[in-house]
Design a protein around this motif. Structure first.
Motif, PDB file in Angstrom:
ATOM      1  N   ALA A 215       0.827  -1.210   0.000  1.00 14.82           N
ATOM      2  CA  ALA A 215       0.000   0.000   0.000  1.00 14.82           C
ATOM      3  C   ALA A 215       0.859   1.257   0.000  1.00 14.82           C
ATOM      4  O   ALA A 215       1.858   1.357   0.714  1.00 14.82           O
ATOM      5  N   GLY A 216       0.483   2.205  -0.809  1.00 16.61           N
ATOM      6  CA  GLY A 216       1.194   3.470  -0.887  1.00 16.61           C
ATOM      7  C   GLY A 216       1.894   3.645  -2.217  1.00 16.61           C
ATOM      8  O   GLY A 216       1.633   2.934  -3.197  1.00 16.61           O
ATOM      9  N   THR A 217       2.807   4.612  -2.267  1.00 14.42           N
ATOM     10  CA  THR A 217       3.627   4.868  -3.453  1.00 14.42           C
ATOM     11  C   THR A 217       5.082   4.782  -3.006  1.00 14.42           C
ATOM     12  O   THR A 217       5.719   5.793  -2.695  1.00 14.42           O
ATOM     13  N   PRO A 218       5.634   3.551  -2.941  1.00 15.77           N
ATOM     14  CA  PRO A 218       6.949   3.355  -2.321  1.00 15.77           C
ATOM     15  C   PRO A 218       8.087   3.955  -3.131  1.00 15.77           C
ATOM     16  O   PRO A 218       8.111   3.872  -4.369  1.00 15.77           O
ATOM     17  N   LEU A 219       9.035   4.543  -2.403  1.00 18.50           N
ATOM     18  CA  LEU A 219      10.207   5.178  -3.003  1.00 18.50           C
ATOM     19  C   LEU A 219      11.454   4.825  -2.191  1.00 18.50           C
ATOM     20  O   LEU A 219      11.367   4.544  -0.992  1.00 18.50           O
ATOM     21  N   TRP A 245       5.203   4.450   1.808  1.00 16.60           N
ATOM     22  CA  TRP A 245       4.199   3.417   2.036  1.00 16.60           C
ATOM     23  C   TRP A 245       3.032   4.001   2.848  1.00 16.60           C
ATOM     24  O   TRP A 245       3.150   5.072   3.449  1.00 16.60           O
ATOM     25  N   THR A 246       1.931   3.283   2.891  1.00 22.16           N
ATOM     26  CA  THR A 246       0.811   3.705   3.730  1.00 22.16           C
ATOM     27  C   THR A 246       1.205   3.540   5.198  1.00 22.16           C
ATOM     28  O   THR A 246       1.645   2.468   5.612  1.00 22.16           O
ATOM     29  N   GLY A 297       5.111   7.001   9.839  1.00 25.96           N
ATOM     30  CA  GLY A 297       5.383   7.988   8.799  1.00 25.96           C
ATOM     31  C   GLY A 297       5.456   7.388   7.405  1.00 25.96           C
ATOM     32  O   GLY A 297       5.806   8.074   6.445  1.00 25.96           O
ATOM     33  N   GLY A 298       5.168   6.087   7.291  1.00 21.21           N
ATOM     34  CA  GLY A 298       5.211   5.436   5.979  1.00 21.21           C
ATOM     35  C   GLY A 298       6.591   4.969   5.556  1.00 21.21           C
ATOM     36  O   GLY A 298       6.799   4.597   4.399  1.00 21.21           O
ATOM     37  N   ALA A 299       7.548   4.957   6.500  1.00 19.12           N
ATOM     38  CA  ALA A 299       8.900   4.491   6.195  1.00 19.12           C
ATOM     39  C   ALA A 299       9.033   3.009   6.533  1.00 19.12           C
ATOM     40  O   ALA A 299       8.373   2.509   7.448  1.00 19.12           O
TER      41      ALA A 299
END
Length: 410
Positions: A215-219, A245-246, A297-299
Motif C-alpha cells: 500500500a502506498g507509493t513506495p520510493l 508506504w501507507t 510515517g510510511g517508512a
C-alpha cells in the motif's frame, strides 16, 4: 507358503526406496553435505565462489580474494507413526509396503518436497505474468533465457518443477511439436521431459505466494544505498531504506519481488576491467527476506537480496538507486500466485542425517543411500497391548546459490 516375518532392516530398506521414489524436488537438488553433520541443530559452512576480472596489459594487476560463505542448519525432524498387530508382521513385504510403508513415506516425501519448494522465497529472478498460467514453450523458454542471462550452467542439471495446472498445459503443447516420444509421454502421463534445456517435472508441492498489501507509493529514501561485497559476503543481503508506504500498514511479505527505477541487471560473469559489466536490458529484481510493516510515517527498512553492489567482480547492478527512485512490486496486492520453480541442482541443498539408534529398542534399523536416510523403530506398549512403529527423518535445507534459480510465476 510359509509366513515371511518382516525384519526391521527389510522395513527400513523398503521405506527408503519408497521415500526416494516419491521425491521430486529432493531428487534434483544438491545432497553432498550430509557427512558434515552429527546432531540436530548443527550447522556447516559452505564456501561461495570467488570471482575475478580480466586485467589489461602486461603489468600484473593484483586482485583481492574475497571468499564468502553460507551455512545450512539441520533443524527439520519429521516422523510418521502407527500401531499394528503382531499378525501384520507376517505379511509379505509387498503387502506391508502397500498398506503402511508407502502411504507413510509419501507423507514424509511431500513434507521434504514442500520444504524445498518453499525456498522460492529466497529467489529474486522471476519471469511470467502473475495470474496467467504458463501454457506453452515460450513460457518455459523465458525461464531458460533468464537462466542463460544469469550465467546458470547449462550442464544438464537445470530443472523445472511446475504445478499441475501449468504442467498439463505445457505437456499438451508438446503434442504439437515434432517430437514423437515427448508427445506420447505427454498424452499418456502428462510427462514433459526436457524442454528449452530444462528437465521438467510436475508436483502438487509447488508453493503459492501471497503478495503483500504494498500500500502506498513506495520510493527509495536516500541515494547511494549500495554496499561492498566484503561487507555482505556471509549474508548476501542488505538493508534498503524506503518511504512512501501507507503509514502503519503491513506492506511486504517475505518472498515479494520488486524492481527499482533506473537500477538495471548486469551479466554476473566478470569480463575485462575492474569496473563495469555488460548491462542487461531489464531492471534488476530483488527479493524481500522478511515481512515488513511501515511505521507511522510510511517508512520501512527492507532486508533484500541480492545486495546492491555497483562495481568489481561481484557487481550486481548498474548503479545504486537514486533518492526517490520508484519501487515496483511484482503482482497485485494481497493476491496469491503459484511459484513454479526452475533451478540448477546447486541452487538448493538438502541434508539428511542418519539418526542415532535408541539403545532401548530391539526392533530397529537405519538405511542411508543417495543422500537420504530413514530410521525405523518398533516398540511395545504393555498398557494398551499395542505394537507401535515409527519412521523418522532428520534434514536441513538451504538456498545456497539462489542466483542459480528462477521463478516462473503463474
Amino acid at each position: 507358503m510359509a509366513n515371511a516375518i518382516l525384519t526391521p532392516s527389510i522395513i527400513a530398506k523398503e521405506a527408503l526406496m519408497q521415500l526416494e521414489n516419491n521425491l521430486v524436488m529432493a531428487n534434483n537438488v544438491h545432497k553432498e553435505y550430509k557427512k558434515e553433520f552429527v546432531k540436530v541443530g548443527q550447522t556447516v559452512s559452505i564456501r561461495t565462489p570467488v570471482k575475478f576480472y580480466t586485467a589489461d596489459g602486461a603489468n600484473r594487476v593484483n586482485q583481492d580474494v574475497e571468499e564468502g560463505n553460507t551455512s545450512i542448519t539441520v533443524d527439520q525432524r519429521k516422523h510418521v507413526s502407527w500401531k499394528f498387530s503382531t499378525q501384520d508382521l507376517t505379511l509379505s513385504i509387498e503387502e506391508y509396503s502397500a498398506r503402511y510403508i508407502k502411504p507413510a513415506m509419501i507423507t514424509l516425501a511431500n513434507t521434504v518436497d514442500q520444504s524445498l519448494a518453499g525456498l522460492y522465497r529466497y529467489v529474486w529472478n522471476a519471469v511470467g505474468t502473475p495470474g496467467t498460467t504458463p501454457a506453452n514453450y515460450d513460457a518455459v523458454a523465458a525461464v531458460g533465457q533468464r537462466m542463460d542471462e544469469m550465467a546458470v550452467p547449462s550442464d544438464g542439471d537445470r530443472k523445472l518443477v511446475l504445478n499441475p495446472a501449468a504442467g498439463f498445459k505445457i505437456a499438451g503443447t508438446a503434442t504439437a511439436l515434432y517430437m514423437q516420444q515427448v508427445a506420447q509421454d505427454a498424452y499418456r502421463n502428462g510427462s514433459i521431459g526436457e524442454i528449452a534445456g530444462l528437465e521438467t517435472f510436475k508436483s502438487n508441492n509447488v508453493r503459492t505466494h501471497t503478495v503483500g498489501t504494498k500500500a502506498g507509493t513506495p520510493l527509495v529514501n536516500g541515494a547511494g544505498q549500495g554496499v561492498a561485497y566484503a561487507a555482505v559476503k556471509a549474508s548476501y543481503q542488505q538493508t534498503l531504506v524506503t518511504d512512501g508506504w501507507t503509514a502503519g500498514s503491513a506492506v511486504l511479505k517475505a518472498g515479494d519481488v520488486f524492481t527499482i527505477a533506473g537500477v538495471y541487471a548486469v551479466n554476473p560473469v566478470p569480463g575485462e576491467g575492474s569496473t563495469g559489466k555488460t548491462v542487461l536490458p531489464y531492471l534488476q529484481q530483488f527479493v524481500v527476506q522478511g515481512d515488513v510493516s511501515a511505521d507511522g510515517g510510511g517508512a520501512a527498512s527492507l532486508t533484500i537480496s541480492p545486495p546492491i553492489i555497483t562495481s568489481g567482480p561481484y557487481q550486481t547492478v548498474t548503479a545504486a538507486p537514486a533518492d526517490n527512485a520508484a519501487i515496483t512490486v511484482l503482482g497485485s496486492a494481497s493476491t496469491a500466485y503459484p511459484q513454479n520453480l526452475a533451478f540448477h541442482r546447486n541452487a538448493f541443498a538438502l541434508v539428511t542425517v542418519p539418526l542415532e539408534m535408541p539403545d532401548g529398542a530391539s526392533f530397529k534399523a537405519r538405511e542411508s543411500a543417495n543422500g537420504l536416510s530413514v530410521r525405523v523403530v518398533k516398540d511395545y506398549d504393555i498398557n494398551a497391548d499395542d505394537d507401535i512403529i515409527r519412521l523418522d527423518i532428520l534434514f536441513g535445507r538451504k538456498a545456497i546459490y539462489p542466483d542459480l534459480a528462477c521463478r516462473l510465476v503463474g
